[in-house]
Write a protein that holds these residues in place. Structure first.
Motif, mmCIF file in Angstrom:
data_model
loop_
_atom_site.group_PDB
_atom_site.id
_atom_site.type_symbol
_atom_site.label_atom_id
_atom_site.label_comp_id
_atom_site.label_asym_id
_atom_site.label_seq_id
_atom_site.Cartn_x
_atom_site.Cartn_y
_atom_site.Cartn_z
ATOM 1 N N ARG A 1 0.808 -1.212 0.000
ATOM 2 C CA ARG A 1 0.000 0.000 0.000
ATOM 3 C C ARG A 1 0.846 1.270 0.000
ATOM 4 O O ARG A 1 0.334 2.345 -0.283
ATOM 5 C CB ARG A 1 -0.965 -0.033 1.173
ATOM 6 N N SER A 2 2.129 1.150 0.300
ATOM 7 C CA SER A 2 3.014 2.315 0.217
ATOM 8 C C SER A 2 3.406 2.614 -1.226
ATOM 9 O O SER A 2 3.920 3.675 -1.523
ATOM 10 C CB SER A 2 4.268 2.097 1.062
ATOM 11 N N LEU A 3 3.144 1.671 -2.110
ATOM 12 C CA LEU A 3 3.480 1.843 -3.527
ATOM 13 C C LEU A 3 2.241 2.053 -4.392
ATOM 14 O O LEU A 3 2.240 2.889 -5.286
ATOM 15 C CB LEU A 3 4.247 0.619 -4.040
ATOM 16 N N VAL A 4 1.177 1.294 -4.141
ATOM 17 C CA VAL A 4 0.003 1.302 -5.020
ATOM 18 C C VAL A 4 -1.173 1.962 -4.322
ATOM 19 O O VAL A 4 -1.576 1.559 -3.226
ATOM 20 C CB VAL A 4 -0.372 -0.139 -5.441
ATOM 21 N N SER A 5 -1.739 2.950 -4.963
ATOM 22 C CA SER A 5 -2.879 3.679 -4.436
ATOM 23 C C SER A 5 -4.164 2.865 -4.576
ATOM 24 O O SER A 5 -4.363 2.168 -5.576
ATOM 25 C CB SER A 5 -3.043 4.986 -5.216
ATOM 26 N N SER A 6 -5.035 2.976 -3.610
ATOM 27 C CA SER A 6 -6.330 2.314 -3.719
ATOM 28 C C SER A 6 -7.145 2.954 -4.837
ATOM 29 O O SER A 6 -7.260 4.177 -4.906
ATOM 30 C CB SER A 6 -7.110 2.441 -2.406
ATOM 31 N N PRO A 7 -7.742 2.135 -5.700
ATOM 32 C CA PRO A 7 -8.588 2.690 -6.767
ATOM 33 C C PRO A 7 -9.991 3.039 -6.272
ATOM 34 O O PRO A 7 -10.752 3.688 -6.973
ATOM 35 C CB PRO A 7 -8.650 1.540 -7.777
#
Length: 152
Positions: free
Chosen positions: A40-46
């Motif tokens: 979650r530090s790399l990929v944003s929640s859609p």
């Protein structure tokens, strides 16, 4: 070490390569697992918003959330299926739907809609797995989620 200031969207074309590099660069737990916070530090929640609706025609939409997990794991789902809908599509269709706040536990006429920042149908299966994973909130992950707003 990865740059934690560069959050990416799950529809990035090179998402899998970026995630793999991120995991190689970041420390993992002593048993070899990588904590969800690293992903979650790399990929944003859609996921932008959630609605529970009646009158939703699910043809052409993809399962996300618990319904996606139910299809691909041994985890159970709610009676109400969860679908991902791109924000622009939601803006076009929401006036034709009845948004509900209370419903029976077994009421299959109700669908759970997650409004996403992009079309989940545009993702590869592996990218969709990542997007669904990061779409869960911290409260949902620890099991204290709101759950079903059932009237029965």
């Amino acid at each position: 070490m990865s740059d934690f200031t560069k959050l990416v969207m799950a529809d990035e074309p090179d998402l899998l390569e970026r995630v793999q590099k991120h995991f190689r660069d970041e420390s993992v737990l002593s048993d070899g697992r990588t904590p969800m916070r690293v992903l979650r530090s790399l990929v944003s929640s859609p996921r932008l918003a959630d609605y529970t609706v009646r009158g939703f025609n699910s043809n052409g939409f993809v399962h996300v959330g618990d319904s996606f997990l139910d299809e691909h794991t041994m985890l159970a789902d709610w009676t109400q299926k969860t679908y991902g809908v791109e924000l622009s599509t939601w803006k076009r269709i929401h006036t034709d739907l009845e948004v509900v706040t209370g419903f029976g536990f077994r009421d299959a006429s109700v669908a759970r809609i997650q409004v996403w920042s992009f079309d989940p149908m545009s993702l590869s299966f592996d990218a969709l797995k990542i997007a669904v994973a990061v779409s869960y909130t911290d409260v949902e992950l620890i099991g204290g989620g709101e759950g079903c707003r059932c009237s029965e």
